[in-house]
Design a protein around this motif. Structure first.
Motif, mmCIF file in Angstrom:
data_model
loop_
_atom_site.group_PDB
_atom_site.id
_atom_site.type_symbol
_atom_site.label_atom_id
_atom_site.label_comp_id
_atom_site.label_asym_id
_atom_site.label_seq_id
_atom_site.Cartn_x
_atom_site.Cartn_y
_atom_site.Cartn_z
ATOM 1 N N TRP A 129 0.824 -1.209 0.000
ATOM 2 C CA TRP A 129 0.000 0.000 0.000
ATOM 3 C C TRP A 129 0.859 1.260 0.000
ATOM 4 N N GLU A 130 2.028 1.179 0.603
ATOM 5 C CA GLU A 130 2.937 2.326 0.519
ATOM 6 C C GLU A 130 3.319 2.595 -0.934
ATOM 7 N N ARG A 131 3.636 1.535 -1.663
ATOM 8 C CA ARG A 131 4.018 1.706 -3.067
ATOM 9 C C ARG A 131 2.808 2.092 -3.922
ATOM 10 N N SER A 132 1.631 1.590 -3.580
ATOM 11 C CA SER A 132 0.426 1.991 -4.308
ATOM 12 C C SER A 132 0.166 3.480 -4.127
ATOM 13 N N THR A 133 0.390 3.972 -2.916
ATOM 14 C CA THR A 133 0.212 5.395 -2.653
ATOM 15 C C THR A 133 1.214 6.215 -3.462
ATOM 16 N N LYS A 134 2.455 5.770 -3.498
ATOM 17 C CA LYS A 134 3.462 6.476 -4.295
ATOM 18 C C LYS A 134 3.097 6.474 -5.773
ATOM 19 N N ARG A 135 2.630 5.347 -6.261
ATOM 20 C CA ARG A 135 2.251 5.254 -7.673
ATOM 21 C C ARG A 135 1.104 6.209 -7.970
ATOM 22 N N ALA A 136 0.146 6.288 -7.050
ATOM 23 C CA ALA A 136 -0.989 7.186 -7.243
ATOM 24 C C ALA A 136 -0.534 8.642 -7.274
ATOM 25 N N ILE A 137 0.365 9.007 -6.384
ATOM 26 C CA ILE A 137 0.891 10.377 -6.356
ATOM 27 C C ILE A 137 1.629 10.687 -7.648
#
Length: 299
Positions: A129-137
């Protein structure tokens, strides 16, 4: 020998993708997949945001209904990225919403609700989820540099892009071992290993979740096609879908650079096609890398 246009497989249009999902759900490999229900608070948030004039009071009620979600908004509003050194810290959800702005508030709430609807307590998906958040940003940042692509849609695409992975991990025996094998192999793409082992992949399952949650149809198509780069530019597919897929590839590359990871196979093989579709060059990507780093540091 080059492939002629007439020899290409049929384009995966929105109708084709829906038909594919229906068939797999009826008598194919997706019969056993358990799609979690859309969280009630997320449904309420999407309804509030979909109005011509978003219901700010309803959004504030949703934010305040979960202590941890309220804390997330306050923490972000008081972070160096948003806080004026001369300003007092935010102490209420309303103050945090005002400082962050409606769109970023909704994006943060969507990420929080998705993350908590699908907890990932598995070493194979550490930092998922940390990487998903980064990808979204990163996707939202890229959308702001491009004409015609909604940053909100791009953020949601980045957040949900790989959501099929935790669904598969929870539903399919042996998927954890498949992830290890797929990450280690250099002779074929990640989804090729998924399909070899399970007759489906996280792109298909992610599209199934998007459809089940009644989200934007172009989002369903883009997530289904986010590893199908041969389709990039096909005139039968909506241009916005191609732009999401191409922007997502650039976002993944920038995220990997931020994490000091080597280039992945998708970027190496499809970079030129993605840049051509977006009408950008590597000089712009390098500039975006510098501008994006503080945002990813904060994430």
């Amino acid at each position: 020998m080059s492939t002629t246009p007439s020899a290409r497989p049929p384009a995966k249009t929105r109708a084709h993708i829906s038909q594919e999902l229906d068939q797999s759900r009826r008598n194919g490999p997706l019969r056993q997949i358990q799609i979690p229900p859309c969280p009630e608070l997320l449904s309420r948030l999407r309804t509030a945001m979909a109005q011509a004039e978003p219901d700010l009071n309803e959004i504030a009620r949703i934010a305040a209904s979960d202590v941890a979600m309220s804390a997330t908004l306050l923490r972000m509003a008081n972070s160096p990225l948003h806080r004026d050194p001369q300003a007092q810290p935010c102490t209420t959800v309303g103050q945090a919403m005002t400082r962050l702005g409606l769109r970023e508030t909704a994006a943060l709430m969507t990420g929080f609700l998705l993350r908590n609807s699908m907890p990932v307590n598995n070493p194979h998906l550490a930092r998922f989820w940390e990487r998903s958040t980064k990808r979204a940003i990163a996707c939202a940042f890229i959308a702001r540099q491009l004409p015609g692509l909604s940053p909100d849609l791009a953020h949601t695409y980045g957040l949900f892009c790989h959501v099929g992975m935790p669904v598969l991990l929870q539903s399919v025996r042996g998927y954890g071992a498949t992830m290890v094998e797929a990450a280690a192999r250099i002779d074929r793409p990640f989804i090729a290993t998924e399909n070899a082992n399970h007759r489906s992949d996280h792109a298909v399952v992610g599209a199934l979740l998007i459809r089940a949650w009644d989200m934007a149809p172009e989002l369903m198509s883009a997530i289904r096609l986010h590893h199908d780069f041969e389709s990039l530019g096909d005139a039968a597919i909506e241009p916005e879908v191609h732009t999401l897929v191409a922007a997502g590839l650039v976002a993944e590359h920038l995220m990997r650079r931020h994490e000091a990871l080597p280039e992945d196979m998708d970027w190496a093989a499809n970079r030129d096609a993605a840049l051509a579709w977006l009408h950008i060059d590597m000089g712009e990507v390098e500039a975006w890398d510098e501008q994006l780093r503080p945002l990813l540091d904060e994430a």
